[in-house]
Design an enzyme around this catalytic site. Structure first.
Site, mmCIF file in Angstrom:
data_model
loop_
_atom_site.group_PDB
_atom_site.id
_atom_site.type_symbol
_atom_site.label_atom_id
_atom_site.label_comp_id
_atom_site.label_asym_id
_atom_site.label_seq_id
_atom_site.Cartn_x
_atom_site.Cartn_y
_atom_site.Cartn_z
ATOM 1 N N SER A 145 -26.140 9.225 -33.194
ATOM 2 C CA SER A 145 -24.827 9.445 -32.600
ATOM 3 C C SER A 145 -23.973 8.200 -32.721
ATOM 4 O O SER A 145 -24.481 7.077 -32.789
ATOM 5 C CB SER A 145 -24.988 9.785 -31.120
ATOM 6 O OG SER A 145 -25.535 8.662 -30.464
ATOM 7 N N LYS A 146 -22.686 8.454 -32.754
ATOM 8 C CA LYS A 146 -21.692 7.393 -32.915
ATOM 9 C C LYS A 146 -21.851 6.287 -31.880
ATOM 10 O O LYS A 146 -21.602 5.133 -32.143
ATOM 11 C CB LYS A 146 -20.304 8.015 -32.736
ATOM 12 C CG LYS A 146 -19.445 7.934 -33.970
ATOM 13 C CD LYS A 146 -18.003 8.157 -33.629
ATOM 14 C CE LYS A 146 -17.679 9.633 -33.735
ATOM 15 N NZ LYS A 146 -16.315 10.021 -33.670
#
Ligand code: GLU
Length: 486
Positions: free
Chosen positions: A256-257
């Site tokens: 995830s970012k």
């Protein structure tokens, strides 16, 4: 085996994702291994979140990292169009065909009713599923809803009993993965605005584009029985499936970012070499012969087999990527490295011929990313070094002893005619002896004076590249700084 045909099917919503390149790489390696074809299909059925910019960014980023495709919206092909938004009529026709055959039905339930239904189910702690209210409407009932101007969705009529199974080329290694039909929702195929859902568009396109193998991320496993049921409803043969383990953050959550950069653009902008990133992504899911870690795309294509693909979740380890990137940087020729560094350098910084080549050669050993160019070379390009005098004072030295040492060094360096790395280093070592100082002590002082920092490329090489006048000026500036402290 008939001709292998695989597809990458990114949705153009947001930045081009490393996961897209990861799956694309495995698609490509498998297809090329069998002399097959790779299709790029743009899944832009989510009109709100899809954008043209994001689509363009996908092409650019995939090309940058070295993923190639044979058919796609940008290059055409026998099954065009390859952009789902241009295929609406095809999906609609297919959804109606299923209504006609009784495998799907119109559903007129309102958004409010569906929300109430979901709430009630949540209360009962049962998974949210459509309750089947419209499953068995008569032709007359359907007609009267339509006459009243209601706009229905079309749902798949999933059998209430039995099971749906498929075999995966990766998960469970060819054993059946089984799902109970009673847990499978009557999914929407066509929305009330006439646009298809992911499931319908994906299955219809895979069939019409003659995809033989669906390679995709593990997160789609639960959609697979829905897809198999759709193939059955159409009377089509499903493709083979290979669900790739998801890339994970170091804490094992899905990449995830927030925890890892996920945009391919970020890796380009931050000085990663595409071939290093590709090798890294390969390493995430593929074991090359003899446990080799550094291998080319050609090797992966040659050796490709699903048995070599890992079933366990690979951790996206930035440290490992940095190491690989550094290794690839060191394998470049100096000329090649200079070209790769251009986007990271200011105008003129790489245009000094011999001097540039020497400078790049000494930083090549130390760089982990191209973006570190400035960090290792800034002192070559400035006349003012901004450091505190205390940095000049090495361990077990004082400002006074440091000043004395420099007072001996400056005239000695001034007397050097042959301003070469070797001569300078020889002199440096002689000076240590003459002054009774450790190499570590004196060289630290010289390093800070010349480069403005305690961490720099090799000292005497840097001095040679900078030239006598600039070095002497810097040594003298260091003397002035020390005087101000003393
Ligand atoms: N459009 C889906 C995605 O963005 C494709 C999933 C699939 O490969 O079926 O990942």
């Amino acid at each position: 085996m008939s001709e292998v045909r695989v597809r990458m099917a990114p949705s153009p919503t947001g930045d081009p994702h490393v996961g897209t390149a990861y799956i694309g790489l495995f698609d490509m390696a498998f297809a090329r291994h069998h002399g097959g074809k790779c299709v790029l299909r743009i899944e832009d059925t989510d009109r709100e979140r899809s954008s043209k910019e994001s689509e363009e960014a996908i092409y650019r980023a995939l090309r940058w990292v070295g993923i190639q495709w044979d058919e796609g919206p940008d290059c055409g092909g026998p099954y065009a169009p390859y952009r789902q938004s241009e295929r609406s009529h095809i999906y609609k026709r297919h959804a109606l065909q299923l209504v006609e055959s009784g495998a799907a039905y119109y559903c007129f339930c309102t958004v409010e009713r569906l929300a109430r239904m979901r709430q009630a189910m949540q209360k009962r702690k049962s998974p949210p599923m459509y309750d089947g209210k419209c499953r068995n409407l008569s032709a007359d009932e359907v007609q009267s809803h339509l006459d009243a101007g209601e706009r229905p969705v079309i749902r798949l009529k999933v059998p209430k009993e039995g099971e749906t199974a498929y075999t995966d080329l990766i998960r469970k290694r060819g054993q059946q993965v089984v799902f109970q039909n009673r847990h499978i929702d009557d999914q929407v195929l066509l929305k009330s605005d006439g646009f298809p859902t992911y499931h319908l568009a994906n299955v219809v396109d895979d069939h019409l584009m003659k995809i033989t193998h669906v390679v995709r991320a593990e997160e789609w496993v639960n959609s697979t029985p829905k897809h198999i049921l759709l193939y059955k409803a159409f009377g089509w043969e499903p493709p083979a499936y290979a669900h790739m383990p998801l890339l994970r953050n170091p804490d094992k959550s899905k990449i995830s970012k927030r925890k890892n950069p996920t945009s391919l653009d970020w890796y380009r902008q931050n000085g990663y070499l595409p071939e290093a990133l590709l090798n890294f992504l390969a390493l995430m899911g593929f074991s090359a012969e003899k446990g080799k870690e550094i291998f080319s795309l050609e090797t992966m294509i040659r050796e490709f087999s699903w048995d070599r693909v890992t079933t366990s979740a690979p951790i996206f380890d930035m440290k490992k990527l940095e190491w690989l990137n550094g290794t690839y940087i060191r394998q470049l020729s100096i000329d090649e490295l200079i070209e790769r560094l251009r986007p990271f350098a200011s105008v003129g910084q790489l245009d000094q011929g011999e001097k540039t080549a020497k400078m790049v050669a000494i930083i090549q050993e130390r760089m982990k990313t191209l973006a570190e160019f400035d960090k290792w070379t800034w002192f070559f390009f400035t006349d003012e070094l901004d450091y505190g005098a205390e940095l000049l004072v090495a361990k077990k030295m004082t400002p006074e002893t440091t000043a004395e040492a420099l007072a001996t060094c400056v005239p000695a360096f001034k007397a050097v005619d042959d301003w070469t790395t070797e001569a300078l280093e020889r002199l440096g070592r002689e000076l240590c002896e003459r002054l009774g100082l450790k190499v570590r002590q004196l060289f630290m002082t010289l390093r800070v004076a010349v480069t403005g920092s305690a961490k720099s490329p090799p000292l005497f090489e840097s001095m040679e590249i900078m030239g006598k006048d600039r070095c002497l000026a810097r040594l003298e500036t260091a003397q002035v700084k020390l005087e101000q402290v003393n």
